[in-house]
Design an enzyme around this catalytic site. Structure first.
Site, PDB file in Angstrom:
ATOM      1  N   SER A 131      21.099 -14.007  10.074  1.00 14.18           N
ATOM      2  CA  SER A 131      21.526 -15.036   9.112  1.00 14.18           C
ATOM      3  C   SER A 131      21.996 -16.254   9.892  1.00 14.18           C
ATOM      4  O   SER A 131      22.269 -16.155  11.099  1.00 14.18           O
ATOM      5  CB  SER A 131      22.690 -14.464   8.278  1.00 14.18           C
ATOM      6  OG  SER A 131      23.374 -15.472   7.575  1.00 14.18           O
ATOM      7  N   TYR A 144      30.634 -10.212   6.148  1.00 15.92           N
ATOM      8  CA  TYR A 144      29.209 -10.562   6.175  1.00 15.92           C
ATOM      9  C   TYR A 144      28.883 -11.251   7.498  1.00 15.92           C
ATOM     10  O   TYR A 144      27.902 -10.910   8.174  1.00 15.92           O
ATOM     11  CB  TYR A 144      28.881 -11.478   4.988  1.00 15.92           C
ATOM     12  CG  TYR A 144      27.416 -11.820   4.864  1.00 15.92           C
ATOM     13  CD1 TYR A 144      26.544 -10.983   4.175  1.00 15.92           C
ATOM     14  CD2 TYR A 144      26.907 -12.979   5.435  1.00 15.92           C
ATOM     15  CE1 TYR A 144      25.192 -11.298   4.060  1.00 15.92           C
ATOM     16  CE2 TYR A 144      25.563 -13.303   5.331  1.00 15.92           C
ATOM     17  CZ  TYR A 144      24.706 -12.458   4.644  1.00 15.92           C
ATOM     18  OH  TYR A 144      23.374 -12.768   4.545  1.00 15.92           O
TER      19      TYR A 144
HETATM   20  P1  NAP Z   1      19.220  -9.581  -2.618  1.00 14.26           P
HETATM   21  O1  NAP Z   1      18.185 -10.129  -3.529  1.00 14.26           O
HETATM   22  O2  NAP Z   1      20.578  -9.278  -3.169  1.00 14.26           O
HETATM   23  O3  NAP Z   1      18.630  -8.311  -1.888  1.00 14.26           O
HETATM   24  C1  NAP Z   1      19.429  -7.423  -1.185  1.00 14.26           C
HETATM   25  C2  NAP Z   1      18.754  -6.087  -1.214  1.00 14.26           C
HETATM   26  O4  NAP Z   1      19.531  -5.132  -0.472  1.00 14.26           O
HETATM   27  C3  NAP Z   1      18.621  -5.542  -2.629  1.00 14.26           C
HETATM   28  O5  NAP Z   1      17.366  -4.914  -2.752  1.00 14.26           O
HETATM   29  C4  NAP Z   1      19.740  -4.523  -2.696  1.00 14.26           C
HETATM   30  O6  NAP Z   1      19.532  -3.501  -3.623  1.00 14.26           O
HETATM   31  C5  NAP Z   1      19.679  -3.985  -1.287  1.00 14.26           C
HETATM   32  N1  NAP Z   1      20.878  -3.237  -0.944  1.00 14.26           N
HETATM   33  C6  NAP Z   1      22.178  -3.613  -1.071  1.00 14.26           C
HETATM   34  N2  NAP Z   1      22.986  -2.622  -0.663  1.00 14.26           N
HETATM   35  C7  NAP Z   1      22.176  -1.598  -0.278  1.00 14.26           C
HETATM   36  C8  NAP Z   1      22.396  -0.287   0.222  1.00 14.26           C
HETATM   37  N3  NAP Z   1      23.629   0.197   0.430  1.00 14.26           N
HETATM   38  N4  NAP Z   1      21.314   0.485   0.498  1.00 14.26           N
HETATM   39  C9  NAP Z   1      20.072   0.029   0.291  1.00 14.26           C
HETATM   40  N5  NAP Z   1      19.790  -1.192  -0.189  1.00 14.26           N
HETATM   41  C10 NAP Z   1      20.840  -1.985  -0.458  1.00 14.26           C
HETATM   42  O7  NAP Z   1      19.504 -10.593  -1.442  1.00 14.26           O
HETATM   43  P2  NAP Z   1      18.546 -11.341  -0.401  1.00 14.26           P
HETATM   44  O8  NAP Z   1      19.013 -12.741  -0.332  1.00 14.26           O
HETATM   45  O9  NAP Z   1      17.134 -11.052  -0.657  1.00 14.26           O
HETATM   46  O10 NAP Z   1      19.012 -10.640   0.953  1.00 14.26           O
HETATM   47  C11 NAP Z   1      18.142  -9.852   1.747  1.00 14.26           C
HETATM   48  C12 NAP Z   1      18.648  -9.896   3.180  1.00 14.26           C
HETATM   49  O11 NAP Z   1      18.557 -11.237   3.645  1.00 14.26           O
HETATM   50  C13 NAP Z   1      20.106  -9.485   3.332  1.00 14.26           C
HETATM   51  O12 NAP Z   1      20.249  -8.754   4.534  1.00 14.26           O
HETATM   52  C14 NAP Z   1      20.818 -10.797   3.442  1.00 14.26           C
HETATM   53  O13 NAP Z   1      22.017 -10.693   4.152  1.00 14.26           O
HETATM   54  C15 NAP Z   1      19.795 -11.612   4.199  1.00 14.26           C
HETATM   55  N6  NAP Z   1      19.947 -13.058   4.128  1.00 14.26           N
HETATM   56  C16 NAP Z   1      19.831 -13.713   2.938  1.00 14.26           C
HETATM   57  C17 NAP Z   1      19.956 -15.107   2.924  1.00 14.26           C
HETATM   58  C18 NAP Z   1      19.805 -15.907   1.679  1.00 14.26           C
HETATM   59  O14 NAP Z   1      20.038 -17.130   1.708  1.00 14.26           O
HETATM   60  N7  NAP Z   1      19.436 -15.319   0.541  1.00 14.26           N
HETATM   61  C19 NAP Z   1      20.213 -15.787   4.102  1.00 14.26           C
HETATM   62  C20 NAP Z   1      20.337 -15.070   5.281  1.00 14.26           C
HETATM   63  C21 NAP Z   1      20.196 -13.710   5.285  1.00 14.26           C
HETATM   64  P3  NAP Z   1      20.027  -3.752  -5.144  1.00 14.26           P
HETATM   65  O15 NAP Z   1      19.236  -4.911  -5.624  1.00 14.26           O
HETATM   66  O16 NAP Z   1      19.693  -2.485  -5.824  1.00 14.26           O
HETATM   67  O17 NAP Z   1      21.488  -4.036  -5.066  1.00 14.26           O
END
Ligand code: NAP
Length: 239
Positions: A131, A144
């Site tokens: 991130s 985080y």
């Molecule tokens: P998201 O739509 O909330 O996706 C997160 C995913 O992780 C969901 O499928 C969620 O499942 C799953 N998850 C959460 N807790 C879990 C657990 N204990 N075991 C298995 N799965 C779990 O968010 P996203 O933005 O796509 O994030 C995906 C990754 O990218 C994350 O690692 C996040 O930190 C990273 N990231 C995101 C951004 C951004 O701007 N969006 C930036 C940098 C990094 P549920 O949906 O069932 O809860």
């Protein structure tokens, strides 16, 4: 032979975009996510057609071990499961939970899949999800940020340790991507504008933007790349 891809957090947001991009490229894809509404919705959504969807809590060691034992081939592991709890991360139980999912979950799946990745005829590849908060502090999200700093260092450490096993380990570091995780920020016009002003390419990223970088790091094109943390951020980290 068809590559077998495993994507954690593959039922929502960036992980879903990654799973779908690998599927579209002709790979066999298993996407795991928490049992619950997102997994149920994905199972009914045509966008996930052809993707094997399974429940898995990456913070549950026994569940991860049992799941890994059911696998026979993993060529690429993408660790994308993650959670964020703004302000609540100043409470210790929440702090530890976020670390356990984001950092612990990444390590758990890396360890659980290591032998299969090492057996991959094409050389195994892991792509973790770092991130911008791997590089910068996040005052509202100390767990985080700590977890994502940890994911960056874990990526480098495993890259060094597992090169001899033929496993490359890299990470993408997404900037600000429009997903459910950032919905509150997208909905807050003032905060969204601050992000856009700080992003040279002046837009929110998409899961597809991140997926392209993940497919590259997992491909033959990246054969001599390991231990890299690749920003996918429209230039945010360069400012
Ligand atoms: P998201 O739509 O909330 O996706 C997160 C995913 O992780 C969901 O499928 C969620 O499942 C799953 N998850 C959460 N807790 C879990 C657990 N204990 N075991 C298995 N799965 C779990 O968010 P996203 O933005 O796509 O994030 C995906 C990754 O990218 C994350 O690692 C996040 O930190 C990273 N990231 C995101 C951004 C951004 O701007 N969006 C930036 C940098 C990094 P549920 O949906 O069932 O809860």
């Amino acid at each position: 032979m068809t590559r077998q891809i495993l994507v954690s957090g593959g039922t929502s947001g960036i992980g879903a975009g990654i799973a779908q991009a690998f599927r579209d490229a002709g790979d066999a894809v298993t996407a795991v996510g928490l049992a619950g509404p997102d997994l149920d919705a994905a199972a009914k959504d045509p966008a996930f057609r052809g993707i094997d969807l399974k429940p898995l809590d990456v913070s549950d060691q026994a569940a991860v071990d049992a799941f890994a034992a059911s696998l026979t081939q993993v060529d690429v592991l993408v660790n994308c499961a993650g959670m964020i709890r703004r302000m609540a991360e100043y409470e210790m139980p929440t702090f530890l939970k976020v670390l356990d999912v984001n950092l612990g979950g990444t390590m758990r799946l890396c360890l659980a899949c290591k032998d299969l990745l090492a057996q991959s005829g094409r050389g195994g590849a892991i792509v973790n999800t770092a991130s911008m908060l791997s590089f910068f502090g996040g005052p509202a999200v100390p767990a985080y940020s700590a977890s994502k700093g940890g994911v960056m260092q874990l990526t480098k450490s495993l890259a060094v340790a597992w090169a001899k096993d033929g496993i490359r380990v890299n990470a993408v570091a997404p900037g600000w991507i429009a997903t459910p995780l950032t919905q509150a920020l997208q909905d807050d016009a003032a905060r969204s504008q601050v992000i856009l002003d700080r992003t040279p390419m002046a837009r929110w990223g998409t899961p597809a933007d991140v997926a392209k970088a993940v497919l590259f790091l997992a491909s033959d094109q990246a054969d001599f790349i390991t231990g890299a943390i690749l920003p996918v951020d429209g230039g945010y980290a360069a400012m």
